[in-house]
Design a protein around this motif. Structure first.
Motif, PDB file in Angstrom:
ATOM      1  N   LEU A 187       5.881   7.648   9.284  1.00 29.01           N
ATOM      2  CA  LEU A 187       6.284   7.012   8.028  1.00 29.01           C
ATOM      3  C   LEU A 187       5.384   7.471   6.883  1.00 29.01           C
ATOM      4  N   SER A 188       4.096   7.450   7.104  1.00 28.46           N
ATOM      5  CA  SER A 188       3.142   7.854   6.057  1.00 28.46           C
ATOM      6  C   SER A 188       3.274   9.330   5.719  1.00 28.46           C
ATOM      7  N   ARG A 189       3.349  10.172   6.735  1.00 27.85           N
ATOM      8  CA  ARG A 189       3.443  11.615   6.513  1.00 27.85           C
ATOM      9  C   ARG A 189       4.738  11.982   5.771  1.00 27.85           C
ATOM     10  N   THR A 190       5.838  11.393   6.210  1.00 23.16           N
ATOM     11  CA  THR A 190       7.122  11.711   5.580  1.00 23.16           C
ATOM     12  C   THR A 190       7.141  11.245   4.131  1.00 23.16           C
ATOM     13  N   TRP A 191       6.589  10.063   3.882  1.00 24.89           N
ATOM     14  CA  TRP A 191       6.557   9.573   2.504  1.00 24.89           C
ATOM     15  C   TRP A 191       5.714  10.505   1.629  1.00 24.89           C
ATOM     16  N   LEU A 192       4.580  10.944   2.132  1.00 23.77           N
ATOM     17  CA  LEU A 192       3.743  11.863   1.356  1.00 23.77           C
ATOM     18  C   LEU A 192       4.473  13.185   1.098  1.00 23.77           C
ATOM     19  N   GLU A 193       5.220  13.662   2.074  1.00 19.00           N
ATOM     20  CA  GLU A 193       5.998  14.890   1.879  1.00 19.00           C
ATOM     21  C   GLU A 193       7.038  14.698   0.783  1.00 19.00           C
TER      22      GLU A 193
END
Length: 140
Positions: A123-129
């Motif tokens: 969730l965090s990684r995808t949001w940052l992307e």
């Protein structure tokens, strides 16, 4: 189990907030666009023309704000996280229900915890992307 439920609740609450924000922005944009178009048709009234220009300015503002906050992408991301948290909770409940307490191993529980951590990480990684993709270009 409580941590999984907390994650699920967090994703559910954010999903509702983001979907509501996305919908309000879209509806407001439509109403202001339509209103300004109708009002501009009444050009012989200066007050109406001024109101229409204000509506057009607000539509421009909303058009700039929506991609910045990216509510729709956040809504979809949190909906996926909510699904994954619910699935993980179901897996844990099944594991606990299908085995005696003394048969549960650390490895089984550690696997569940690893999946829990992976959900938050994804969730965090995808949001940052998504945030990086939507950053304004400096070459424009």
């Amino acid at each position: 189990m409580d941590k999984i439920r907390q994650g699920y609740g967090y994703a559910r609450g954010k999903k509702k907030r983001f979907s509501r924000s996305a919908a309000v922005t879209k509806v407001a944009t439509l109403v202001l666009s339509a209103g300004s178009t109708v009002i501009l048709g009444l050009q012989n009234l200066n007050a109406w023309a001024g109101l229409a220009l204000a509506c057009v300015a607000l539509v421009t503002l909303l058009g700039a704000v929506e991609p910045f906050f990216n509510w729709r992408s956040r809504w979809v991301l949190t909906e996926e996280a909510q699904y994954r948290f619910q699935r993980l909770a179901d897996d844990l409940e099944y594991l606990v229900a299908s085995a005696a307490a003394d048969e549960l191993t650390f490895d089984q529980l550690n696997e569940i915890f690893g999946q829990y951590q992976a959900i938050w990480g994804d969730l965090s990684r995808t949001w940052l992307e998504h945030r990086r993709e939507l950053a304004p270009s400096t070459n424009a």
